[in-house]
Design a protein around this motif. Structure first.
Motif, mmCIF file in Angstrom:
data_model
loop_
_atom_site.group_PDB
_atom_site.id
_atom_site.type_symbol
_atom_site.label_atom_id
_atom_site.label_comp_id
_atom_site.label_asym_id
_atom_site.label_seq_id
_atom_site.Cartn_x
_atom_site.Cartn_y
_atom_site.Cartn_z
ATOM 1 N N CYS A 74 0.852 -1.182 0.000
ATOM 2 C CA CYS A 74 0.000 0.000 0.000
ATOM 3 C C CYS A 74 0.896 1.243 0.000
ATOM 4 O O CYS A 74 1.766 1.377 0.864
ATOM 5 C CB CYS A 74 -0.878 -0.008 1.250
ATOM 6 N N PRO A 75 0.729 2.143 -0.970
ATOM 7 C CA PRO A 75 1.573 3.346 -1.019
ATOM 8 C C PRO A 75 1.514 4.182 0.257
ATOM 9 O O PRO A 75 2.523 4.767 0.653
ATOM 10 C CB PRO A 75 1.017 4.124 -2.214
ATOM 11 N N PHE A 76 0.355 4.237 0.902
ATOM 12 C CA PHE A 76 0.279 4.988 2.152
ATOM 13 C C PHE A 76 1.202 4.379 3.201
ATOM 14 O O PHE A 76 1.941 5.090 3.888
ATOM 15 C CB PHE A 76 -1.153 5.066 2.700
ATOM 16 N N PHE A 77 1.166 3.053 3.363
ATOM 17 C CA PHE A 77 2.008 2.403 4.362
ATOM 18 C C PHE A 77 3.481 2.574 4.037
ATOM 19 O O PHE A 77 4.292 2.851 4.923
ATOM 20 C CB PHE A 77 1.652 0.912 4.491
ATOM 21 N N ALA A 82 8.440 5.361 5.524
ATOM 22 C CA ALA A 82 9.549 6.225 5.108
ATOM 23 C C ALA A 82 9.648 7.467 6.002
ATOM 24 O O ALA A 82 10.746 7.930 6.307
ATOM 25 C CB ALA A 82 9.387 6.629 3.647
ATOM 26 N N LYS A 83 8.511 7.987 6.446
ATOM 27 C CA LYS A 83 8.495 9.168 7.322
ATOM 28 C C LYS A 83 8.755 8.809 8.790
ATOM 29 O O LYS A 83 9.003 9.702 9.604
ATOM 30 C CB LYS A 83 7.142 9.879 7.217
ATOM 31 N N HIS A 84 8.661 7.537 9.119
ATOM 32 C CA HIS A 84 8.871 7.048 10.485
ATOM 33 C C HIS A 84 9.888 5.901 10.425
ATOM 34 O O HIS A 84 9.522 4.725 10.557
ATOM 35 C CB HIS A 84 7.554 6.578 11.103
ATOM 36 N N PRO A 85 11.160 6.230 10.200
ATOM 37 C CA PRO A 85 12.175 5.199 9.951
ATOM 38 C C PRO A 85 12.377 4.207 11.090
ATOM 39 O O PRO A 85 12.974 3.144 10.868
ATOM 40 C CB PRO A 85 13.445 6.001 9.673
ATOM 41 N N GLY A 100 10.970 1.712 -1.655
ATOM 42 C CA GLY A 100 11.543 3.043 -1.525
ATOM 43 C C GLY A 100 12.039 3.360 -0.121
ATOM 44 O O GLY A 100 12.101 4.518 0.267
ATOM 45 N N LEU A 101 12.438 2.331 0.611
ATOM 46 C CA LEU A 101 12.908 2.513 1.989
ATOM 47 C C LEU A 101 14.411 2.289 2.086
ATOM 48 O O LEU A 101 15.001 1.590 1.362
ATOM 49 C CB LEU A 101 12.178 1.547 2.929
#
Length: 101
Positions: A74-77, A82-85, A100-101
């Motif tokens: 899911c793109p949201f997840f 990515a915003k919460h590494p 993308g992580l």
């Protein structure tokens, strides 16, 4: 109004409620030692309240507690992780680039 997240196993989704009203959900598929998040929706009337983030945090905290790997299709997840590494370690190292992580 109380916000709560529940795992609706019968529908293979985590659901977020405000009070008694379903505000959104994230669909998942479970496999041996893994959970794949495939789609997330928040109702239009509930947007902008941080409910999707609460949904993601609860689902990912549960995955961590259960010791299962996460595949954020899911793109949201994927974006949330990515915003919460501090949650990136839930995604297998060899799969992180795929998301993308």
């Amino acid at each position: 109004m109380e916000t709560r997240v529940v795992d609706n196993v019968e529908k293979s989704r985590y659901e977020v409620y405000e009070g008694e009203e379903l505000a959104g959900f994230t669909l998942y598929r479970r496999g041996e030692g893994v959970i794949a998040f495939t789609h997330t929706e928040i109702g239009e009337a509930f947007g902008g309240r941080g409910l999707a983030g609460k949904l993601a945090r609860t689902a990912l905290d549960t995955a961590r507690a259960e010791g299962v790997a996460v595949l954020p299709y899911c793109p949201f997840f994927a974006g949330w992780i990515a915003k919460h590494p501090d949650y990136a370690d839930l995604v297998p190292a060899e799969k992180r680039a795929d998301f993308g992580l």
